[in-house]
Design a protein around this motif. Structure first.
Motif: not given
Length: 353
Positions: A84-100, A112-124
């Motif tokens: 679920k967390l991986v999908r959330q981070v991937a979704a924040e890349c908005r389908g752009l291959p370079l960002a992915l 996992p803590k780094i992944w969670l931090s990444a998801k939170n930062r990207l969402s902001r």
């Protein structure tokens, strides 16, 4: 130089990949019977290329596969990872291959803590790390570095508008005419150039309306991919806060940024100021000095909005854009501030009574 012998006079396919400029293409294009030349580029070349196929952004599953290959070296999530967390981070890349690819690679083998931090930062709308931001920008920099100075400045201006919102074409044209000392045809030519380079998208809001293409700017708006907007914001934010040419709130907040308030005793040198909030009362504002500001963009979402008191001191203000993204029309307080704007030449009000 390509020379064809008698046996080579049949159909020839020449593929030109990663073409960055018209001059490169002109030097490489082959014009002889039977030659077909597909050109792969971020840019459009209407003077040479007669037909264009625009690649769409990746759909959710394709994007997820690209992300997993970059993050895990396989096309699915390992059993040890939080799917679920991986999908959330991937979704924040908005389908752009370079960002992915860049973001996925930056999270490889991370806890996992780094992944969670990444998801939170990207969402902001923030970079997940300095290295992620640097790598992403390095790969995109060529698109901007090859622009002429004025075109580059116009690209950076796009970051002053809210994420995921259409920018009225009239607004952009008027702003560029005011602050870049250009006439209307030149401003529109720059907009078309940025569109041809895939750095913005022109949207026809009245596609079924009769008439010539671009017969009315009012029928068109501009959109920009979130990653390109982030690039514009990053490039505009390299200078010290009070020395920036563009002072922008990247995302909507309920109040003005605290670091703006900490610098309020020093004049802000910004030519463009962009503020994005909800409802603002007079007490929510603090006094700031903008001696060089020529464009003020006020984005908000509320039924009542108090104009900032400092607007009365913006002696060089030439363009004022006020867009209400709320569900109902807004009314203003502090209208007396308008009486002090002697040099104001352009005013855009949207969903305001």
């Amino acid at each position: 130089q390509l020379k064809l012998g008698p046996r080579d006079r049949g159909p020839v396919l020449v593929i030109l990949d990663d073409v960055w400029s018209l001059s490169q293409l002109e030097a490489l294009i082959f014009k002889f019977p039977g030659c077909k030349t597909p050109v792969v580029s971020r840019f459009k070349f209407p003077s040479l290329v007669t037909r264009t196929y625009e690649m769409e952004l990746l759909n959710e599953e394709a994007a997820f596969s690209v992300f997993c290959r970059a993050a895990f070296d396989q096309e699915s999530v390992p059993q040890t990872a939080d799917k679920k967390l991986v999908r959330q981070v991937a979704a924040e890349c908005r389908g752009l291959p370079l960002a992915l690819k860049v973001i996925g690679a930056s999270l490889r083998d991370q806890p996992p803590k780094i992944w969670l931090s990444a998801k939170n930062r990207l969402s902001r709308g923030e970079a997940i790390s300095d290295s992620h931001e640097t790598k992403l920008l390095e790969r995109m920099a060529a698109s901007i570095e090859c622009l002429s100075g004025k075109v580059r400045e116009c690209f950076l201006d796009l970051g002053c508008f809210p994420e995921d919102k259409k920018i009225p074409l009239d607004v952009l044209i008027n702003i560029w005419m005011e602050i870049h000392d250009m006439d209307e045809p030149d401003a529109f030519a720059i907009l078309v150039e940025l569109s041809n380079k895939n750095l913005l998208t022109l949207v026809n809001d009245a596609q079924n309306k009769a008439g010539d293409l671009y017969s009315s700017y009012h029928d068109f708006s501009v959109t920009q991919h979130d990653v390109l907007r982030d690039l514009a914001l990053h490039m505009s934010g390299r200078d010290a806060l009070n020395n920036r040419r563009r002072l922008v709130m990247p995302r909507r907040e309920e109040s003005l940024p605290r670091h703006w308030q900490r610098n309020e005793d020093t004049p802000f040198e910004a030519q463009i100021v962009s503020i994005h909030t909800g409802e603002m009362k007079e007490s929510d504002w603090f006094q700031m000095s903008f001696p060089k500001t020529e464009v003020l963009i006020l984005n908000f979402a509320s039924a009542v909005y108090c104009l900032p008191p400092f607007i009365a001191t913006m002696q060089n203000l030439k363009a004022l854009v006020m867009i209400n993204y709320g569900t109902v029309s807004a009314t203003f307080d502090n209208l007396s501030a308008f009486t002090m704007l002697n040099d104001l030449r352009s005013l855009w009000l949207e969903k305001i009574t």
